[in-house]
Design a protein around this motif. Structure first.
Motif, PDB file in Angstrom:
ATOM      1  N   PRO A  12       5.991  -0.794   7.638  1.00 54.62           N
ATOM      2  CA  PRO A  12       6.377  -1.886   8.610  1.00 54.62           C
ATOM      3  C   PRO A  12       7.241  -1.291   9.815  1.00 54.62           C
ATOM      4  CG  PRO A  12       7.787  -2.450   6.855  1.00 54.62           C
ATOM      5  CD  PRO A  12       6.820  -0.869   6.482  1.00 54.62           C
ATOM      6  N   CYS A  13       6.996  -1.680  10.894  1.00 56.35           N
ATOM      7  CA  CYS A  13       7.803  -1.724  12.386  1.00 56.35           C
ATOM      8  C   CYS A  13       7.720  -3.155  12.582  1.00 56.35           C
ATOM      9  CB  CYS A  13       6.980  -0.827  13.420  1.00 56.35           C
ATOM     10  SG  CYS A  13       6.457   0.734  12.960  1.00 56.35           S
ATOM     11  N   ASP A  14       8.183  -3.272  13.920  1.00 63.18           N
ATOM     12  CA  ASP A  14       8.340  -4.834  14.459  1.00 63.18           C
ATOM     13  C   ASP A  14       6.966  -5.567  14.510  1.00 63.18           C
ATOM     14  OD1 ASP A  14      10.671  -3.739  17.021  1.00 63.18           O
ATOM     15  OD2 ASP A  14      11.167  -4.272  15.120  1.00 63.18           O
ATOM     16  N   ARG A  15       7.238  -6.802  14.129  1.00 64.63           N
ATOM     17  CA  ARG A  15       5.963  -7.628  14.255  1.00 64.63           C
ATOM     18  C   ARG A  15       5.425  -7.548  15.573  1.00 64.63           C
ATOM     19  NH1 ARG A  15       4.720 -10.736   9.826  1.00 64.63           N
ATOM     20  NH2 ARG A  15       6.311 -10.846   8.115  1.00 64.63           N
ATOM     21  N   GLU A  40       0.198  -8.428   3.428  1.00 66.15           N
ATOM     22  CA  GLU A  40       0.632  -9.231   4.641  1.00 66.15           C
ATOM     23  C   GLU A  40      -0.459 -10.539   4.781  1.00 66.15           C
ATOM     24  OE1 GLU A  40       3.491  -9.501   6.098  1.00 66.15           O
ATOM     25  OE2 GLU A  40       4.348  -7.453   4.993  1.00 66.15           O
ATOM     26  N   ASP A  64      10.584 -16.740  11.634  1.00 67.13           N
ATOM     27  CA  ASP A  64      10.484 -15.352  11.071  1.00 67.13           C
ATOM     28  C   ASP A  64       9.202 -15.177  10.065  1.00 67.13           C
ATOM     29  OD1 ASP A  64      12.645 -14.512  12.338  1.00 67.13           O
ATOM     30  OD2 ASP A  64      14.054 -14.969  10.623  1.00 67.13           O
ATOM     31  N   ASN A  77       0.773 -14.233   4.300  1.00 70.17           N
ATOM     32  CA  ASN A  77       1.070 -15.082   5.546  1.00 70.17           C
ATOM     33  C   ASN A  77      -0.125 -16.566   5.087  1.00 70.17           C
ATOM     34  OD1 ASN A  77       2.411 -13.692   7.286  1.00 70.17           O
ATOM     35  ND2 ASN A  77       0.528 -12.894   8.418  1.00 70.17           N
ATOM     36  N   GLY A  87       6.086 -14.965  10.780  1.00 68.95           N
ATOM     37  CA  GLY A  87       4.888 -14.190  11.007  1.00 68.95           C
ATOM     38  C   GLY A  87       3.875 -15.141  11.628  1.00 68.95           C
ATOM     39  N   THR A  89       0.146 -10.104  11.069  1.00 74.11           N
ATOM     40  CA  THR A  89       0.763  -9.241  10.196  1.00 74.11           C
ATOM     41  C   THR A  89       1.858  -8.278  11.057  1.00 74.11           C
ATOM     42  OG1 THR A  89      -0.475  -7.229  10.637  1.00 74.11           O
ATOM     43  CG2 THR A  89      -1.291  -8.985   8.764  1.00 74.11           C
ATOM     44  N   PRO A  90       2.812  -7.414  10.334  1.00 72.55           N
ATOM     45  CA  PRO A  90       3.661  -6.480  10.830  1.00 72.55           C
ATOM     46  C   PRO A  90       2.363  -5.189  11.229  1.00 72.55           C
ATOM     47  CG  PRO A  90       4.540  -6.970   8.817  1.00 72.55           C
ATOM     48  CD  PRO A  90       3.206  -7.652   8.862  1.00 72.55           C
ATOM     49  N   GLY A 100      -2.841  -3.403  12.745  1.00 74.62           N
ATOM     50  CA  GLY A 100      -2.265  -4.865  12.388  1.00 74.62           C
ATOM     51  C   GLY A 100      -3.355  -5.949  12.750  1.00 74.62           C
ATOM     52  N   THR A 159      -1.720   3.368  12.998  1.00 73.98           N
ATOM     53  CA  THR A 159      -1.320   1.932  12.868  1.00 73.98           C
ATOM     54  C   THR A 159      -2.290   0.847  13.051  1.00 73.98           C
ATOM     55  OG1 THR A 159      -0.510   1.567  14.961  1.00 73.98           O
ATOM     56  CG2 THR A 159       1.026   2.709  13.494  1.00 73.98           C
TER      57      THR A 159
END
Length: 385
Positions: free
Chosen positions: A380-383, A72, A44, A76, A46, A60-61, A15, A13
């Motif tokens: 994507p997971c949680d930010r 992303e 929300d 953004n 980001g 990013t997420p 970010g 992963t």
């Protein structure tokens, strides 16, 4: 999970956190408009507050592909540019303010006020903007072991990203003045070789206990185990003017982490790097950027910075090929190699510093070069925030 057993899924992963500066569209000087811009964006988006009201951070997420990171980053930046324009300001990706503005205003919160009281004049005009890359690494000991392996490569990542030659209206003579500005604080530069998480905690706790750092999150080390997430955080780079630079940093950092994990899985220890030479290598990267000379840390010799970059790319090539990212990196390298600092100086030579700021504002929302070369779909997971 031990340092010698990273497992096949470790380090996948990624970010990115990017810090941006707001400037007035008339004067091109920093202005405290973060609160108004963030209100337009909503919670929300980001994008979140930073140290001063003249700055924000775009996050990013957590993703598994560079294609997802590219989307992303562009999203953004576009959202930020639109919201800033509605407030009569522009967001720019630059390591330090090109022109001086009013004394920056803290964005609020007890922690920031404590930081300001502790570091006094060192902190009074510190409007520096960086690019931080997080790569997932499970386990504290493993994260520290990976950081130990990253130490020789951190100056080259800085040289490639250097994007702050000007500060408050003057040419500093450096490619990354942000790095020199940051050196005013303790707990910075190339981190020591910690060996394991216990060694890392001993060093960190001692600095906090002695009043050098206000808390464990205050370190300015160029790479560290994240104090908040199960990641290794590489924070050596200046923020990039365009998304290309940030995406390339994400690709190379993830490649270096994966290479370190592979070495650890094979029982290869991190190279022993002299601390003073490492400090010199970071200074050289800040001074000359990617177009000057650097220091090869394992051999202790002066070499062209681009030769060090070529060695870094060789180091990460197997990881990039494994993830399918090698074509994208090959596409990104030529435009990024032009150098943010060199581009700013060329613009200043013909149009002055206001033209530099205008160009930076335009570069914020440039499309990613070779964006279609990345093949994977993001998960994507949680930010991160």
């Amino acid at each position: 999970m031990t340092a010698r057993d990273p497992g096949p899924a470790a380090g996948v992963t990624v970010g990115v956190e990017e810090e941006f500066l707001f400037v007035d569209v008339g004067s091109r000087r920093p202005v405290p408009r973060a609160g108004a811009v963030l209100a337009r964006l909503g919670a929300d988006a980001g994008i979140k507050p930073e140290l001063y009201e003249s700055q924000v951070e775009a996050v990013t997420p957590v993703l598994t592909s560079l294609a997802g990171v590219a989307r992303e980053l562009v999203t953004n930046r576009a959202s930020l540019a639109r919201a800033a324009a509605a407030e009569g300001v522009a967001a720019v990706g630059v390591g330090t303010p090109v022109l001086a503005g009013p004394r920056p205003e803290l964005s609020g919160g007890d922690r920031y006020r404590l930081v300001a009281r502790t570091y006094q004049g060192s902190f009074a005009d510190y409007e520096a903007c960086g690019c931080h890359v997080h790569v997932g690494v499970p386990g504290d000991d493993l994260a520290v072991a990976v950081v130990d392996h990253l130490r020789p490569w951190l100056p080259t990542l800085l040289a490639l990203s250097a994007n702050s030659p000007f500060h408050h209206g003057r040419d500093t003579g450096y490619a990354s003045w942000r790095t020199i500005d940051q050196a005013r604080f303790p707990g910075g530069g190339i981190p020591p070789r910690f060996g394991d998480f216990a060694g890392y905690r001993r060093c960190l706790d001692r600095l906090v206990d002695c009043g050098v750092l206000i808390d464990e999150r205050m370190t300015f080390w160029a790479a560290r185990p994240s104090p908040r997430y199960p990641t290794v955080e590489v924070r050596v780079a200046d923020v990039a003017a365009s998304p290309d630079g940030a995406l390339l940093q994400a690709a190379l950092v993830r490649g270096l982490v994966r290479a370190a994990l592979d070495d650890l899985g094979r029982g290869r220890e991190a190279p022993d790097v002299d601390g003073q030479l490492a400090a010199g290598a970071l200074w050289s990267a800040a001074r000359y950027g990617i177009h000057g000379h650097g220091i090869e840390l394992t051999g202790g010799r002066r070499v062209p910075a681009r030769a060090l970059l070529a060695a870094l790319v060789r180091r990460v090539r197997p990881a990039l090929e494994d993830t399918g990212d090698a074509p994208l990196v090959d596409t990104l390298l030529p435009p990024v190699l032009a150098g943010g600092a060199a581009r700013q100086r060329a613009t200043a030579a013909t149009g002055g510093l206001t033209a530099v700021v205008d160009e930076l504002a335009g570069l914020l929302t440039e499309p990613v070069a070779g964006e279609r070369s990345a093949e994977h779909v993001p998960v994507p997971c949680d930010r991160m925030s």
